[in-house]
Write a protein that holds these residues in place. Structure first.
Motif, mmCIF file in Angstrom:
data_model
loop_
_atom_site.group_PDB
_atom_site.id
_atom_site.type_symbol
_atom_site.label_atom_id
_atom_site.label_comp_id
_atom_site.label_asym_id
_atom_site.label_seq_id
_atom_site.Cartn_x
_atom_site.Cartn_y
_atom_site.Cartn_z
ATOM 1 N N ALA A 30 8.985 -24.134 32.385
ATOM 2 C CA ALA A 30 9.419 -23.180 33.010
ATOM 3 C C ALA A 30 11.110 -22.810 32.893
ATOM 4 C CB ALA A 30 9.162 -23.757 35.050
ATOM 5 N N VAL A 34 11.451 -19.615 33.094
ATOM 6 C CA VAL A 34 11.784 -18.799 34.305
ATOM 7 C C VAL A 34 12.933 -18.823 34.765
ATOM 8 C CG1 VAL A 34 10.266 -19.255 36.469
ATOM 9 C CG2 VAL A 34 9.459 -19.265 34.614
ATOM 10 N N GLN A 38 16.080 -15.439 34.988
ATOM 11 C CA GLN A 38 16.044 -15.510 37.027
ATOM 12 C C GLN A 38 17.565 -15.369 37.357
ATOM 13 O OE1 GLN A 38 14.321 -13.858 39.065
ATOM 14 N NE2 GLN A 38 12.232 -13.993 37.864
ATOM 15 N N GLU A 83 11.587 -9.771 33.636
ATOM 16 C CA GLU A 83 10.075 -10.308 34.413
ATOM 17 C C GLU A 83 9.121 -10.694 33.226
ATOM 18 O OE1 GLU A 83 9.374 -10.865 37.419
ATOM 19 O OE2 GLU A 83 11.260 -10.569 37.621
ATOM 20 N N THR A 86 9.129 -14.493 32.651
ATOM 21 C CA THR A 86 8.361 -14.666 33.355
ATOM 22 C C THR A 86 6.916 -14.406 33.522
ATOM 23 O OG1 THR A 86 10.392 -14.696 34.955
ATOM 24 C CG2 THR A 86 8.431 -15.337 35.958
ATOM 25 N N GLY A 89 5.667 -16.735 30.906
ATOM 26 C CA GLY A 89 6.200 -19.043 31.172
ATOM 27 C C GLY A 89 4.646 -19.038 32.213
ATOM 28 N N SER A 90 4.142 -18.290 32.898
ATOM 29 C CA SER A 90 3.059 -18.069 34.061
ATOM 30 C C SER A 90 1.756 -18.395 32.754
ATOM 31 C CB SER A 90 3.310 -17.276 35.076
ATOM 32 O OG SER A 90 2.750 -16.153 34.577
ATOM 33 N N SER A 230 17.635 -19.329 41.916
ATOM 34 C CA SER A 230 16.705 -19.289 40.505
ATOM 35 C C SER A 230 15.881 -20.626 40.875
ATOM 36 C CB SER A 230 17.511 -19.245 39.377
ATOM 37 O OG SER A 230 17.659 -18.185 39.344
ATOM 38 N N THR A 234 11.503 -21.030 40.622
ATOM 39 C CA THR A 234 11.525 -21.355 39.365
ATOM 40 C C THR A 234 9.871 -21.978 40.506
ATOM 41 O OG1 THR A 234 12.990 -20.972 37.817
ATOM 42 C CG2 THR A 234 11.235 -22.876 37.231
ATOM 43 N N LEU A 237 6.845 -20.531 41.533
ATOM 44 C CA LEU A 237 6.228 -19.879 40.463
ATOM 45 C C LEU A 237 5.172 -21.109 40.083
ATOM 46 C CD1 LEU A 237 6.079 -17.379 38.436
ATOM 47 C CD2 LEU A 237 6.840 -18.744 37.183
#
Length: 258
Positions: A30, A34, A38, A83, A86, A89-90, A230, A234, A237
């Motif tokens: 992350a 992420v 961000q 985005e 991100t 990463g998820s 941020s 993070t 998320l």
């Protein structure tokens, strides 16, 4: 199936256990995919041009449209890229837990690259109900139906990571089947996950944006606030991904028992 409910409390406990056990690994993923995107977006992208207040004349609206078009042309690609990182990463975090035989980080990264096109398509479709909130005049009316749909589709990403090979549309349908009979519960969970992180980060985002737009602002203070925002986003998320993983596992157990 309709009489059997997801054990939400146990899912949150499972997510918390994963958080404590694997924090170091989660932070590495992350932090790169992420936090950094961000933070860069908050720090480097200027404020979007403000809508004209109290002046709805054609000239004022045209001036704002021109300013927004210029701003979006310059910074839109950077925001979109952040985005994308991100989302990737998820997916990596989902793959670490739900991929075949709990793959190591390198294998999870490689597998996520292969899955990312369908994951991105599914994410865009799942985000459509949330976008209904922004529709003028009818957004408020559509909040509950949109959140219900969003909740029913909440497990789509987990399905893509766990049930390979499966396409985006099939994963959406699978999520809807897994959450059948638990729509209201999933709607509530979706609301918590969707707005919880934003609320946690909002004070830092608002203060950082205010300082970023002030001509005499201390840039160090503004950067610290952007970093805090941020970090909050993070953490939110990571929590969201872990809860989705835990809910997916609970739904599998529920469907086997049905």
């Amino acid at each position: 199936m309709s009489d059997m409910k997801l054990n939400i409390a146990r899912a949150f406990q499972t997510a918390w256990s994963m958080w404590k056990t694997d924090w170091d690994l989660l932070l590495r993923v992350a932090g790169l995919f992420v936090f950094l995107p961000q933070f860069a977006s908050l720090l480097l992208v200027p404020l979007m041009p403000a809508l004209p207040e109290g002046d709805t004349s054609e000239a004022a609206v045209r001036t704002w449209v021109e300013a927004f078009t210029t701003w979006f042309g310059a910074y839109g690609p950077w925001l979109f890229g952040a985005e994308l990182l991100t989302l990737f990463g998820s997916l990596v975090m989902l793959s670490l837990y739900l991929g075949t035989n709990r793959p190591p980080l390198g294998a999870a990264l490689a597998g996520s690259l292969r899955l990312f096109p369908r994951y991105l398509l599914a994410a865009l479709i799942v985000s459509l109900p949330v976008g209904l909130f922004l529709v003028p005049a009818i957004g408020f009316v559509l909040v509950l139906p949109a959140m219900y749909i969003f909740g029913r589709l909440l497990l789509t990403g987990a399905v893509i990571a766990a049930e390979q090979p499966i396409g985006a549309i099939a994963a959406l349908q699978r999520s809807a089947r897994l959450t059948r009979g638990n729509g209201m519960v999933m709607m509530g969970v979706a609301g918590v996950l969707l707005f919880g992180g934003q609320l946690a980060a909002w004070p830092f985002v608002a203060a950082g944006r205010a300082l970023g737009g002030a001509p005499m602002a201390n840039p160090v203070t503004a950067a610290l606030l952007d970093g805090a925002a941020s970090a909050a986003l993070t953490a939110a998320l990571i929590a969201t991904v872990l809860v989705r993983i835990a809910l997916y596992r609970e739904a599998l157990v529920l469907n086997r028992e049905a």
